[in-house]
Design a protein around this motif. Structure first.
Motif, PDB file in Angstrom:
ATOM      1  N   ILE A  45       0.833  -1.205   0.000  1.00 10.93           N
ATOM      2  CA  ILE A  45       0.000   0.000   0.000  1.00 10.93           C
ATOM      3  C   ILE A  45       0.866   1.253   0.000  1.00 10.93           C
ATOM      4  O   ILE A  45       0.642   2.192  -0.780  1.00 10.93           O
ATOM      5  CB  ILE A  45      -0.931  -0.003   1.227  1.00 10.93           C
ATOM      6  N   LEU A  46       1.871   1.291   0.863  1.00 13.94           N
ATOM      7  CA  LEU A  46       2.704   2.485   0.983  1.00 13.94           C
ATOM      8  C   LEU A  46       3.587   2.686  -0.241  1.00 13.94           C
ATOM      9  O   LEU A  46       3.835   3.817  -0.658  1.00 13.94           O
ATOM     10  CB  LEU A  46       3.535   2.406   2.253  1.00 13.94           C
ATOM     11  N   ARG A  47       4.048   1.597  -0.820  1.00 13.49           N
ATOM     12  CA  ARG A  47       4.848   1.722  -2.041  1.00 13.49           C
ATOM     13  C   ARG A  47       3.995   2.244  -3.201  1.00 13.49           C
ATOM     14  O   ARG A  47       4.433   3.101  -3.979  1.00 13.49           O
ATOM     15  CB  ARG A  47       5.475   0.373  -2.402  1.00 13.49           C
ATOM     16  N   MET A  48       2.797   1.724  -3.313  1.00 18.30           N
ATOM     17  CA  MET A  48       1.918   2.154  -4.391  1.00 18.30           C
ATOM     18  C   MET A  48       1.502   3.617  -4.220  1.00 18.30           C
ATOM     19  O   MET A  48       1.398   4.365  -5.197  1.00 18.30           O
ATOM     20  CB  MET A  48       0.679   1.261  -4.437  1.00 18.30           C
ATOM     21  N   SER A  49       1.261   4.033  -2.977  1.00 13.88           N
ATOM     22  CA  SER A  49       0.845   5.420  -2.759  1.00 13.88           C
ATOM     23  C   SER A  49       1.990   6.383  -3.069  1.00 13.88           C
ATOM     24  O   SER A  49       1.764   7.453  -3.641  1.00 13.88           O
ATOM     25  CB  SER A  49       0.344   5.625  -1.325  1.00 13.88           C
ATOM     26  N   GLU A  50       3.220   6.004  -2.735  1.00 14.15           N
ATOM     27  CA  GLU A  50       4.365   6.848  -3.080  1.00 14.15           C
ATOM     28  C   GLU A  50       4.558   6.906  -4.581  1.00 14.15           C
ATOM     29  O   GLU A  50       4.860   7.971  -5.144  1.00 14.15           O
ATOM     30  CB  GLU A  50       5.632   6.329  -2.399  1.00 14.15           C
ATOM     31  N   GLN A  51       4.367   5.787  -5.247  1.00 11.33           N
ATOM     32  CA  GLN A  51       4.502   5.768  -6.698  1.00 11.33           C
ATOM     33  C   GLN A  51       3.450   6.646  -7.361  1.00 11.33           C
ATOM     34  O   GLN A  51       3.746   7.375  -8.320  1.00 11.33           O
ATOM     35  CB  GLN A  51       4.377   4.339  -7.214  1.00 11.33           C
ATOM     36  N   SER A  52       2.225   6.609  -6.843  1.00 11.72           N
ATOM     37  CA  SER A  52       1.161   7.430  -7.434  1.00 11.72           C
ATOM     38  C   SER A  52       1.444   8.913  -7.242  1.00 11.72           C
ATOM     39  O   SER A  52       1.114   9.733  -8.095  1.00 11.72           O
ATOM     40  CB  SER A  52      -0.192   7.062  -6.816  1.00 11.72           C
ATOM     41  N   ARG A  53       2.046   9.258  -6.114  1.00 14.04           N
ATOM     42  CA  ARG A  53       2.407  10.646  -5.842  1.00 14.04           C
ATOM     43  C   ARG A  53       3.387  11.156  -6.904  1.00 14.04           C
ATOM     44  O   ARG A  53       3.296  12.310  -7.353  1.00 14.04           O
ATOM     45  CB  ARG A  53       3.057  10.731  -4.459  1.00 14.04           C
ATOM     46  N   ARG A  54       4.285  10.297  -7.338  1.00 14.95           N
ATOM     47  CA  ARG A  54       5.343  10.700  -8.269  1.00 14.95           C
ATOM     48  C   ARG A  54       4.932  10.590  -9.726  1.00 14.95           C
ATOM     49  O   ARG A  54       5.351  11.385 -10.561  1.00 14.95           O
ATOM     50  CB  ARG A  54       6.591   9.844  -8.021  1.00 14.95           C
TER      51      ARG A  54
END
Length: 229
Positions: free
Chosen positions: A33-42
Motif C-alpha cells: 500500500i505504501l509503495r503504491m501510494s508513493e509511486q502514485s504521488r510521483r
C-alpha cells in the motif's frame, strides 16, 4: 515500481508480524500500500495538475489499495459511514481507515502521534465507540427488535483502526522516509485532533529516493496541508 527502496526499522516494531496476524493481516499488505501510494504521488500527476495533486493522489491510492487488498485477498468489505472510507472484516469487529499523523508516527513511546487534521464527526464517533468497547461488559437490557432497521447495530462491536502515515523528505540526504503504524485511537484532544491510542502496531519505515514535493502550500505565515482530504 520505484527502484532503490530501503526498509528501515521504525522505533521498536518488534513482534509486529504476530500482532498483525492476530487481526488476520500480513505485513505485505501495508508494505505494498505504501509503495503504491508513493509511486502514485510521483507518477500520477503532471505539470498541469494542481500543486496539491501529489498529496491527493497519495491519499486516494492509500484508500484504494488498502480496500482492494483486503477485499480481494481476505474477503473484507468496504464500508463508508458519512463518506469516511473503511474496510471491514467479515465479522464486522475490525474496521481500518487511513489517517495522516505527525512526526511521532511510527515511533515508540510518548507522546503519541497527533492526526494532522481535525478528526471530524465520523472519526469522533469511531473513537467514542472504541472507548465504549473498553468498558466492562454489562448484560444489555432486552429491546424488541425494530424490523424496519435490521442493519442499525451491525457495526456496534467494530473496533476502528487507522493506518497512520507520516512522510518526511530530507533535502540534505536526498531521501524520503515514510513511517507508519496501525493503531486504535481512543481520544480526540485539543483542536479536534486524535492524540492518543489504546494500541499501536509500529510498522517498519520505508525509504525512497527524493523527489520534489508540493504537499504543503505556504501563504505568508499560514501553512495549509493538502496531503489528505
Amino acid at each position: 515500481m520505484i527502484s532503490n527502496i530501503l526498509l528501515q526499522p521504525a522505533g521498536e516494531p518488534e513482534g509486529y508480524e504476530a500482532q498483525l496476524a492476530a487481526l488476520g493481516l500480513e505485513p505485505k499488505h501495508f508494505d505494498r500500500i505504501l509503495r503504491m501510494s508513493e509511486q502514485s504521488r510521483r507518477e500520477g500527476t503532471t505539470k498541469d495538475d494542481a500543486k496539491n495533486a501529489p498529496g491527493s493522489q497519495d491519499y486516494f491510492t492509500r484508500v484504494r489499495e488498502l480496500r482492494h487488498a483486503l477485499r480481494t485477498e481476505l474477503g473484507w468489505h468496504p464500508y463508508d459511514p458519512l463518506q469516511a472510507p473503511l474496510i471491514v472484516n467479515e465479522d464486522k469487529t475490525v474496521g481500518i481507515g487511513v489517517l495522516l499523523g505527525d512526526h511521532r508516527t511510527g515511533l515508540s513511546g510518548s507522546p503519541h502521534p497527533r492526526s494532522k487534521r481535525p478528526a471530524g464527526v465520523t472519526k469522533e464517533r469511531a473513537v467514542a465507540r472504541n472507548q465504549n468497547l473498553q468498558l466492562p461488559f454489562e448484560e444489555p437490557e432486552f429491546v424488541e427488535p425494530d424490523g424496519s432497521q435490521p442493519d442499525a447495530d451491525d457495526y456496534a462491536l467494530m473496533e476502528t483502526w487507522y493506518l497512520l502515515t507520516h512522510r518526511h523528505e530530507a533535502r540534505a540526504t536526498g531521501l524520503v522516509t515514510v513511517r507508519s503504524e496501525l493503531s486504535i485511537p481512543d481520544r480526540v484532544g485539543p483542536g479536534g485532533r486524535v492524540d492518543s491510542y489504546q494500541r499501536r502496531i509500529l510498522l517498519p519505515a520505508i525509504e525512497f529516493p527524493s523527489v520534489k514535493d508540493y504537499a504543503v502550500e505556504t501563504t505568508g505565515d499560514h501553512v495549509v496541508s493538502v496531503e489528505e482530504r
